[in-house]
Design a protein around this motif. Structure first.
Motif, mmCIF file in Angstrom:
data_model
loop_
_atom_site.group_PDB
_atom_site.id
_atom_site.type_symbol
_atom_site.label_atom_id
_atom_site.label_comp_id
_atom_site.label_asym_id
_atom_site.label_seq_id
_atom_site.Cartn_x
_atom_site.Cartn_y
_atom_site.Cartn_z
ATOM 1 N N VAL A 151 -10.244 49.866 38.632
ATOM 2 C CA VAL A 151 -10.600 49.582 40.027
ATOM 3 C C VAL A 151 -11.839 50.391 40.370
ATOM 4 C CG1 VAL A 151 -9.840 49.629 42.424
ATOM 5 C CG2 VAL A 151 -8.191 49.163 40.599
ATOM 6 N N GLY A 152 -12.854 49.737 40.897
ATOM 7 C CA GLY A 152 -14.093 50.395 41.250
ATOM 8 C C GLY A 152 -14.071 50.905 42.679
ATOM 9 N N LYS A 154 -15.962 50.049 45.097
ATOM 10 C CA LYS A 154 -16.284 49.022 46.079
ATOM 11 C C LYS A 154 -15.247 47.920 46.158
ATOM 12 C CE LYS A 154 -21.307 49.620 45.677
ATOM 13 N NZ LYS A 154 -22.597 48.948 45.435
ATOM 14 N N ASP A 155 -14.183 47.996 45.375
ATOM 15 C CA ASP A 155 -13.163 46.942 45.374
ATOM 16 C C ASP A 155 -12.364 46.960 46.672
ATOM 17 O OD1 ASP A 155 -13.958 46.101 42.900
ATOM 18 O OD2 ASP A 155 -12.498 47.340 41.827
ATOM 19 N N ALA A 156 -11.708 45.826 46.945
ATOM 20 C CA ALA A 156 -10.945 45.682 48.177
ATOM 21 C C ALA A 156 -9.690 46.546 48.144
ATOM 22 C CB ALA A 156 -10.578 44.208 48.395
ATOM 23 N N ASP A 158 -6.668 45.627 48.464
ATOM 24 C CA ASP A 158 -5.498 45.029 47.809
ATOM 25 C C ASP A 158 -5.494 45.289 46.307
ATOM 26 O OD1 ASP A 158 -7.678 43.488 47.224
ATOM 27 O OD2 ASP A 158 -6.762 41.571 47.761
ATOM 28 N N MET A 159 -6.372 46.156 45.830
ATOM 29 C CA MET A 159 -6.422 46.551 44.428
ATOM 30 C C MET A 159 -6.379 48.073 44.343
ATOM 31 S SD MET A 159 -9.466 43.997 43.115
ATOM 32 C CE MET A 159 -9.382 44.699 41.454
ATOM 33 N N GLY A 160 -5.593 48.593 43.384
ATOM 34 C CA GLY A 160 -5.527 50.027 43.163
ATOM 35 C C GLY A 160 -4.615 50.737 44.153
ATOM 36 N N GLU A 344 -19.056 55.791 48.664
ATOM 37 C CA GLU A 344 -18.843 54.412 49.090
ATOM 38 C C GLU A 344 -17.893 54.364 50.285
ATOM 39 O OE1 GLU A 344 -20.331 51.763 48.103
ATOM 40 O OE2 GLU A 344 -21.493 52.728 46.499
ATOM 41 N N GLN A 346 -15.714 52.111 51.156
ATOM 42 C CA GLN A 346 -14.365 51.699 50.774
ATOM 43 C C GLN A 346 -13.589 52.860 50.142
ATOM 44 O OE1 GLN A 346 -14.064 48.686 52.468
ATOM 45 N NE2 GLN A 346 -13.108 47.805 50.666
ATOM 46 N N ARG A 350 -10.190 54.954 51.358
ATOM 47 C CA ARG A 350 -9.026 55.240 50.512
ATOM 48 C C ARG A 350 -8.687 56.738 50.530
ATOM 49 N NH1 ARG A 350 -7.827 51.097 46.682
ATOM 50 N NH2 ARG A 350 -9.443 49.481 46.568
#
Length: 395
Positions: A151-152, A154-156, A158-160, A344, A346, A350
């Motif tokens: 998972v990067g 910048k991912d949304a 709903d991931m990670g 980032e 995003q 987190r």
């Protein structure tokens, strides 16, 4: 000079009674009921008017000073000037009606109340800022049950997730607790029950280690375990660093708790023929059990939020690591640190969500400590019963 009827009525029973006899007071059944007396310390209507009117008038003066007379824009200056003018107006209005002792009392009470409000506002604003910045990832269940493998930044959302960091924190705190629990309570028992010159030295060292910077504990474990002993960075090394931070907290708090135990209990155990060790094990420790549990929980709450010892001894991993000796292992504070450094938006959100989870965990530990330390209520004894009717005591 003739006495009044009331005085003669009151004095007549005592005059009629012989010397040395006891006269019981009589009560008039036809007398009106007594008026309720106000509670002691409750402010009167005038005192409440002075108290709240002072701050209301200070509010108007603050608006005049900050908005019309002086260039002091912003809510910070407004609150500072309001607090200062409120103290001045309270002192002036109180001096017109009460003595200087009560004036000082009201001013000091206002200062103490203002300090408590400032501390509470700082705490609430910090919590609100963190929760408002990180509430969106908390709405996704994967945030609690997934890791960040693949998972990067910048991912949304709903991931990670933070499952790997949460499990890592639990493993590290668990290992540190296994080390700290016997050492900390044993040190407290030595300082309290054994005593002597060496106990004074140990108490001084424990009190000095309470203010030990966390980065120093991390550097100590990094130098001795990783550099000298040649161990790799792992969860076990991080647990050792956390144990160094938790040990003085647990030992100091347990020492205070054990010193509160009454000495009569120790003397009673020794008088019954028990050894000192059996007296400590069967009398002192059970008596201080709630306080010792509080000491342990406070130590855990201190260790679960440390970042620098884990950063130096464990390292960050984006995947789940269960074995404490299997290499780098992430934790919640380290996850927050590494995620914020990415820059980032995003990833920063987190990090705030993970900080919210960490705050909730620490709050749970402190509430658990207060609940455990709360003394148990004594059970009300009931009269013995035979069948369905109570048995009356024979006087």
């Amino acid at each position: 000079m003739t006495a009044s009827p009331v005085a003669s009525a009151v004095a007549s029973p005592a005059q009629a009674a012989p010397r040395g006899s006891t006269v019981l007071p009589s009560y008039d059944d036809d007398a009106p009921p007594a008026l309720p007396r106000p509670a002691l310390g409750r402010p009167s209507l005038d005192e409440r008017f002075v108290r709240w009117g002072s701050w209301a008038s200070a509010l108007g003066l603050t608006w005049l000073v900050t908005q019309r007379l002086l260039p002091l824009p912003g809510p910070a200056w407004f609150l500072v000037v309001w607090f200062a003018l409120g103290l001045v107006v309270t002192a002036v209005l109180s001096a017109l009606t009460v003595s200087m002792v009560e004036v000082r009392d009201r001013v000091v009470a206002a200062v103490v109340t203002g300090g408590a409000l400032i501390v509470g506002a700082a705490l609430v604003s910090t919590l609100a800022f963190i929760v408002l910045r990180g509430w969106r990832p908390l709405l996704h269940s994967n945030f609690f049950f997934d890791d960040m493998a693949g998972v990067g930044p910048k991912d949304a959302f709903d991931m990670g997730g933070i499952a790997h960091a949460t499990v890592g924190s639990m493993i590290q705190i668990g290992i540190a607790l296994v080390i700290v629990l016997p050492l900390g309570i044993g040190t407290a028992i030595f300082m309290t029950e054994v005593g002597g010159r060496f106990a004074v030295l140990v108490r001084t060292i424990v009190e000095a280690m309470t203010a030990l910077p966390s980065v120093v504990a991390g550097l100590f474990v990094y130098t001795t375990v990783i550099v000298v002993a040649g161990w790799p960075r792992s969860g076990l090394a991080a647990a050792l660093a956390l144990a160094v931070m938790m040990l003085p907290i647990v030992a100091r708090a347990a020492d205070v708790v054990l010193r509160v135990v009454p000495g009569n209990l120790r003397e009673a155990g020794l008088a019954l023929g028990a050894s000192r060790w059996r007296t400590v094990w069967h009398v002192v420790l059970p008596t201080a059990r709630p306080g010792l549990a509080t000491a342990v929980i406070l130590g855990v709450a201190r260790g679960v939020g440390e970042t620098s010892p884990v950063l130096l001894t464990s390292g960050a991993a984006a995947f789940m690591v269960v074995g404490p000796t299997d290499g780098v292992m992430n934790s919640l504070p380290l996850y927050i640190y590494t995620t914020v450094r990415s820059g980032e938006p995003q990833a920063i959100t987190r990090a705030f969500a993970a900080a919210t989870v960490l705050l909730a965990l620490v709050l749970f530990l402190f509430v658990l400590a207060r609940v455990v330390a709360r003394p148990k209520k004594a059970k009300k004894s009931r009269p013995p019963t035979t069948g369905s009717r109570p048995v009356k005591e024979i006087s």
